[in-house]
Design an enzyme around this catalytic site. Structure first.
Site, mmCIF file in Angstrom:
data_model
loop_
_atom_site.group_PDB
_atom_site.id
_atom_site.type_symbol
_atom_site.label_atom_id
_atom_site.label_comp_id
_atom_site.label_asym_id
_atom_site.label_seq_id
_atom_site.Cartn_x
_atom_site.Cartn_y
_atom_site.Cartn_z
ATOM 1 N N ILE A 141 -14.756 23.933 20.144
ATOM 2 C CA ILE A 141 -15.219 25.264 19.732
ATOM 3 C C ILE A 141 -15.401 25.308 18.211
ATOM 4 O O ILE A 141 -16.140 26.120 17.704
ATOM 5 C CB ILE A 141 -14.269 26.391 20.186
ATOM 6 N N ASP A 142 -14.721 24.398 17.493
ATOM 7 C CA ASP A 142 -14.783 24.423 16.015
ATOM 8 C C ASP A 142 -16.149 23.962 15.495
ATOM 9 O O ASP A 142 -16.492 24.233 14.349
ATOM 10 C CB ASP A 142 -13.701 23.512 15.420
ATOM 11 N N HIS A 284 -6.763 32.032 22.045
ATOM 12 C CA HIS A 284 -7.306 31.141 23.081
ATOM 13 C C HIS A 284 -8.318 31.798 24.006
ATOM 14 O O HIS A 284 -8.928 31.117 24.833
ATOM 15 C CB HIS A 284 -6.151 30.520 23.874
ATOM 16 N N ILE A 285 -8.499 33.122 23.853
ATOM 17 C CA ILE A 285 -9.580 33.791 24.610
ATOM 18 C C ILE A 285 -10.904 33.084 24.301
ATOM 19 O O ILE A 285 -11.794 33.004 25.135
ATOM 20 C CB ILE A 285 -9.663 35.264 24.184
HETATM 21 O O1 F6P Z 1 -9.643 22.518 17.832
HETATM 22 C C1 F6P Z 1 -9.770 23.565 18.726
HETATM 23 C C2 F6P Z 1 -8.720 24.640 18.473
HETATM 24 O O2 F6P Z 1 -8.952 25.689 19.384
HETATM 25 C C3 F6P Z 1 -8.677 25.158 17.036
HETATM 26 O O3 F6P Z 1 -9.704 26.078 16.772
HETATM 27 C C4 F6P Z 1 -7.292 25.749 17.004
HETATM 28 O O4 F6P Z 1 -6.772 25.776 15.692
HETATM 29 C C5 F6P Z 1 -6.504 24.792 17.861
HETATM 30 O O5 F6P Z 1 -7.427 24.129 18.701
HETATM 31 C C6 F6P Z 1 -5.443 25.442 18.696
HETATM 32 O O6 F6P Z 1 -4.732 24.446 19.356
HETATM 33 P P1 F6P Z 1 -3.682 24.723 20.523
HETATM 34 O O7 F6P Z 1 -4.453 24.915 21.791
HETATM 35 O O8 F6P Z 1 -2.841 23.505 20.556
HETATM 36 O O9 F6P Z 1 -2.935 25.965 20.154
#
Ligand code: F6P
Length: 361
Positions: A141-142, A284-285
């Site tokens: 997503i980044d 995470h949405i």
């Molecule tokens: O790299 C994808 C990502 O969703 C980032 O945007 C976010 O900082 C990270 O993963 C969150 O990771 P986790 O699912 O381990 O909390």
């Protein structure tokens, strides 16, 4: 049966919408058109290092519902570096050889690895060590994987962040509030920038552009002077405080997680401008749910192209989207050219043209 070509596929790193669309396309093309076998490896490289290795033999009949499913039906992990893998007794072990053995025990001729820059770098190192014929597919997503204009999952995440701004707009206007939306993006501000422009944000803060709080207060006061007593601010999780400190949540499982910059910005705005502020952390949405049509399309195109690369014997390459089509590039190129927001790029010019404050002036 024995001389049927057999390939593996795994998803690695954080999940995102569109991964199952890739799996579906790979299975359709590899089984339906080439007559190969496709083994889905469970939980990324963990599935290969297990004894026996964990894989499912795909059937073309089983995969159609995958198009709409979020997440990854194979499971994934973004923890446990295989070169220093945490063992139950608290020690760390290099599990590379177990992964290589798992690949050969499953009788695989090639492996499709769907991952972000970190996962692709790890997979490539293991592949080179163990003679694994690797083809990469970029997902995150980044949207920070180099050598491709876009990666699986970015469009859906941007749609979700845009919808969040759309929803915040009206409640902000109703209550004369400054709404701060914190979005993901680890070290790149692509989601905040794209969703901020699409969702009509007044202020967009991204890690690539250092900001001064005074510029943010000025923008809010300008709007207040125009009689607009509400404001939409979108901030990327990796933005630092004005003094340059990273804002992180409590350590979990030995890792720091970003989180809290939205609250920091909202508190500063409330103190200095007297505006009432509220913070939404989207979290995470952005990773879940039904993939957008663009992510399904990209997933399908990438899946088909990855299978074709294997058919042509072109390994150590990653499929990429450039100039309206799928091409392939060396995986090394994708890893080496990390893709952050380009300060001279179209979207920065667009934001400035719209009068959006990016915090730098
Ligand atoms: O790299 C994808 C990502 O969703 C980032 O945007 C976010 O900082 C990270 O993963 C969150 O990771 P986790 O699912 O381990 O909390």
């Amino acid at each position: 049966m024995a001389d049927k070509r057999r390939i593996g596929i795994l998803t690695s790193g954080g999940d995102c919408a569109g991964l199952n669309a890739v799996i579906r396309a790979v299975v359709h093309h590899a089984i339906g058109n080439y007559g190969w076998e496709v083994i889905g490896i469970q939980e990324a490289t963990n599935g290969l290092m297990s004894d026996p290795p964990q894989g499912i033999n795909f059937n073309i009949e089983d995969i159609d519902p995958l198009l709409l499913m979020g997440g990854t039906m194979l499971g994934t992990t973004n923890k446990g570096n295989p070169f220093a893998f945490p063992m139950p007794d608290g020690s760390f072990r290099d599990r590379t050889q177990d992964i290589i053995n798992g690949y050969h025990r499953l009788g695989l001729e090639a492996l499709i690895g769907i991952g972000g820059d970190g996962s692709l770098a790890i997979l490539r190192k293991i592949a080179q060590q163990g003679g694994i014929n690797l083809v990469g597919i970029p997902k995150t997503i980044d949207n920070d994987v180099g050598a491709t204009e876009t990666s699986i999952g970015f469009d859906t995440a941007t749609n979700i962040a845009t919808e969040a701004l759309d929803r915040l707009h009206f409640t902000a206007a109703s209550h004369n509030r400054v709404m701060v939306l914190e979005v993901m993006g680890r070290d790149a501000g692509h989601i905040a920038l794209a969703a901020g422009i699409a969702g009509g944000a007044d202020i967009i803060l991204i890690p690539e552009i250092p900001y001064h709080l005074d510029n943010i207060y000025k923008k809010i006061r300008q709007r207040q002077a125009l009689g607009k007593n509400f404001c939409l601010v979108i901030v990327s999780e990796a933005v630092r405080t004005e003094l340059g400190d990273q804002v992180k949540e409590i350590k979990q499982m030995g890792e720091d997680r970003y989180g809290g910059i939205g609250k920091y910005i909202a508190e500063k705005i409330a103190q200095q401008t007297g505006a009432e502020t509220r913070v939404t952390v989207l979290g995470h949405i952005q990773r879940g749910g039904i993939p957008s049509p663009s992510d399904r399309l990209l997933g399908a195109a990438f899946g088909v192209a990855a299978v074709d690369l294997i058919a042509e014997g072109q390994y150590d390459r990653m499929v990429a989207w450039r100039n309206r089509q799928v091409i392939s590039v060396p995986i090394a190129e994708a890893i080496e050219t990390y893709w952050s927001v380009q300060l001279d790029g179209t979207l920065i010019k667009t934001a400035k043209g719209l009068g959006i404050c990016l915090g730098d002036e």
